[in-house]
Write an enzyme that holds these catalytic residues in place. Structure first.
Site, PDB file in Angstrom:
ATOM      1  N   LYS A 110      40.937 -38.830  50.678  1.00  0.00           N
ATOM      2  CA  LYS A 110      40.574 -37.934  51.709  1.00  0.00           C
ATOM      3  C   LYS A 110      39.338 -38.233  52.418  1.00  0.00           C
ATOM      4  O   LYS A 110      38.388 -38.607  51.581  1.00  0.00           O
ATOM      5  CB  LYS A 110      40.518 -36.564  51.066  1.00  0.00           C
ATOM      6  CG  LYS A 110      41.811 -36.150  50.424  1.00  0.00           C
ATOM      7  CD  LYS A 110      41.612 -34.932  49.651  1.00  0.00           C
ATOM      8  CE  LYS A 110      43.187 -34.437  49.092  1.00  0.00           C
ATOM      9  NZ  LYS A 110      42.970 -33.154  48.362  1.00  0.00           N
ATOM     10  N   SER A 141      44.677 -29.874  44.551  1.00  0.00           N
ATOM     11  CA  SER A 141      45.218 -30.736  43.322  1.00  0.00           C
ATOM     12  C   SER A 141      44.065 -31.330  42.509  1.00  0.00           C
ATOM     13  O   SER A 141      43.546 -32.342  43.061  1.00  0.00           O
ATOM     14  CB  SER A 141      46.327 -31.741  43.563  1.00  0.00           C
ATOM     15  OG  SER A 141      45.955 -32.508  44.814  1.00  0.00           O
ATOM     16  N   LYS A 194      37.302 -30.018  53.865  1.00  0.00           N
ATOM     17  CA  LYS A 194      37.264 -29.084  52.877  1.00  0.00           C
ATOM     18  C   LYS A 194      36.162 -29.724  51.862  1.00  0.00           C
ATOM     19  O   LYS A 194      35.565 -28.874  51.186  1.00  0.00           O
ATOM     20  CB  LYS A 194      38.625 -28.731  52.102  1.00  0.00           C
ATOM     21  CG  LYS A 194      39.261 -30.201  51.503  1.00  0.00           C
ATOM     22  CD  LYS A 194      38.789 -30.384  50.292  1.00  0.00           C
ATOM     23  CE  LYS A 194      39.639 -31.826  49.639  1.00  0.00           C
ATOM     24  NZ  LYS A 194      39.034 -31.925  48.416  1.00  0.00           N
ATOM     25  N   ASP A 247      43.869 -26.388  50.015  1.00  0.00           N
ATOM     26  CA  ASP A 247      42.721 -27.290  49.383  1.00  0.00           C
ATOM     27  C   ASP A 247      41.598 -26.866  49.526  1.00  0.00           C
ATOM     28  O   ASP A 247      40.548 -27.011  48.760  1.00  0.00           O
ATOM     29  CB  ASP A 247      43.025 -28.615  50.117  1.00  0.00           C
ATOM     30  CG  ASP A 247      42.476 -29.814  49.426  1.00  0.00           C
ATOM     31  OD1 ASP A 247      42.235 -29.644  48.400  1.00  0.00           O
ATOM     32  OD2 ASP A 247      42.771 -30.974  49.677  1.00  0.00           O
ATOM     33  N   VAL A 282      32.000 -40.391  42.640  1.00  0.00           N
ATOM     34  CA  VAL A 282      31.918 -40.358  43.994  1.00  0.00           C
ATOM     35  C   VAL A 282      32.038 -38.966  44.805  1.00  0.00           C
ATOM     36  O   VAL A 282      32.841 -38.254  44.305  1.00  0.00           O
ATOM     37  CB  VAL A 282      33.079 -41.327  45.046  1.00  0.00           C
ATOM     38  CG1 VAL A 282      32.918 -41.199  46.439  1.00  0.00           C
ATOM     39  CG2 VAL A 282      32.630 -42.791  44.575  1.00  0.00           C
TER      40      VAL A 282
END
Length: 341
Positions: A110, A141, A194, A247, A282
């Site tokens: 993402k 998730s 998001k 999300d 990260v």
């Protein structure tokens, strides 16, 4: 190269890559997980645990792991890239000459390409060529919950419906629902934005601004998603689904979210460097905030919350100054008249 029945190669042995590889292996697919860290790969392959990212959670005995990229992808029916966004281009370029003929490439990364702000499907298409089926896996998730077998719903958007369906069917199971769509731009936009908006809600919660503030930030954050989506030609329903709203809600409210935890730390007065060091993984929003605003400027869209997050992350404003800037904005209609037209 020959293609083994339904062998799947997963590239990236972090928490999310390990979780998805574990899921696929549990569903009976021959699955090989590739990673760079030899000690961690050995632990996954021999002891069936990822001690750094998912300690104490057993992985399927059938899951294999390797540091050899060529071995990982050899004979794969399709390949799933699950690296941080800053490593995505490098990984796809390394994969390109090794990819078995006919193997599609999906990713659960993402973010945007650092520096250029390009969508990841644009990077993949440029590197892999026009004939390779592509798909993005996204939605609300957390890796830990997936490996624990807790109920989860995601969505797979691809440019070839049959490939998106193949990926979704491989992941779909008793506790893991996988839907499909064809809006890769919207799916990638939601997954990237998001993370930035989760920092905003984390900051507000760290400053103890209350549940009203959290709800307001989530809702107005969704508004920012929808307006940028409309400008770049994404489908609004994608952002109202798992790839966007789903999300967004998870990442803004769940403390397993690294981006939310970063915001919490900043709201409590920690420095960015200390917060990132404490999280130890990260944190995509640190880089993605710049790329979101690059997209916004390119399309002439005002994203006040995302821009305040960018300013705070760069040290241009304190969280308190960012809050005051948002609250000082003029009164206006909730939605532009043209948003859903």
């Amino acid at each position: 190269m020959s293609t083994t029945a339904d062998k799947i190669a997963v590239l990236g042995a972090g928490s999310w890559g390990t979780a998805l590889a574990s899921l696929l292996a549990r569903h009976g697919h021959p699955t090989v997980l590739w990673g760079r860290d030899a000690a961690m790969v050995e632990a996954i392959d021999q002891r069936h645990e990822n001690p750094r990212y998912l300690p104490g959670i057993p992985l399927p005995d059938s899951l294999r792991a390797t540091t050899d990229l060529a071995s990982a992808v050899e004979g794969a029916a399709w390949i799933l890239v699950v690296t941080p966004s800053h490593a995505f281009g490098e990984t796809v370029r390394a994969l390109a000459p090794l990819r078995p003929a006919g193997a599609g490439v999906a990713w659960a990364t993402k973010g945007f390409e650092p520096g250029s702000g390009r969508f990841l499907h644009e990077v993949a298409r440029e590197v892999l060529g026009e004939d390779v089926p592509l798909a993005v896996v996204t939605g609300p998730s957390f890796a830990k919950e997936v490996t624990q077998g807790l109920p989860t719903a995601i969505t797979v958007h691809g440019d070839v419906p049959e490939f998106a369906q193949t990926v979704a069917e491989a992941m779909h199971g008793p506790a893991f629902r996988a839907y499909t769509g064809d809006d890769m731009v919207g799916a990638e936009l939601g997954g990237a934005m998001k993370n930035v908006l989760a920092v905003a809600t984390g900051v507000a919660d760290g400053m103890q601004l209350g549940l009203n503030a959290r709800a307001g930030l989530i809702t107005r954050g969704l508004n920012e998603m929808l307006r940028l989506a409309a400008a770049i030609g994404a489908k609004p329903e994608t952002l109202m689904g798992l790839a966007g709203l789903g999300d967004l809600v998870l990442t803004c409210t769940g403390d397993l979210s690294r981006n939310r935890r970063l915001g919490l730390a900043l709201g409590r007065g920690q420095t960015l460097q200390d917060a990132v060091r404490e999280i130890g993984q990260v944190v995509e929003s640190v880089q993605t905030a710049d790329e979101v605003m690059r997209q916004a400027r390119r399309h002439g869209i005002d994203l006040p919350i995302s821009d305040r997050v960018r300013a705070v992350l760069h040290g241009e404003q304190t969280p308190e100054e960012g809050l005051r800037a948002l609250l000082a904005r003029e009164q206006k209609p909730e939605y532009p008249d043209t948003l859903f037209k």
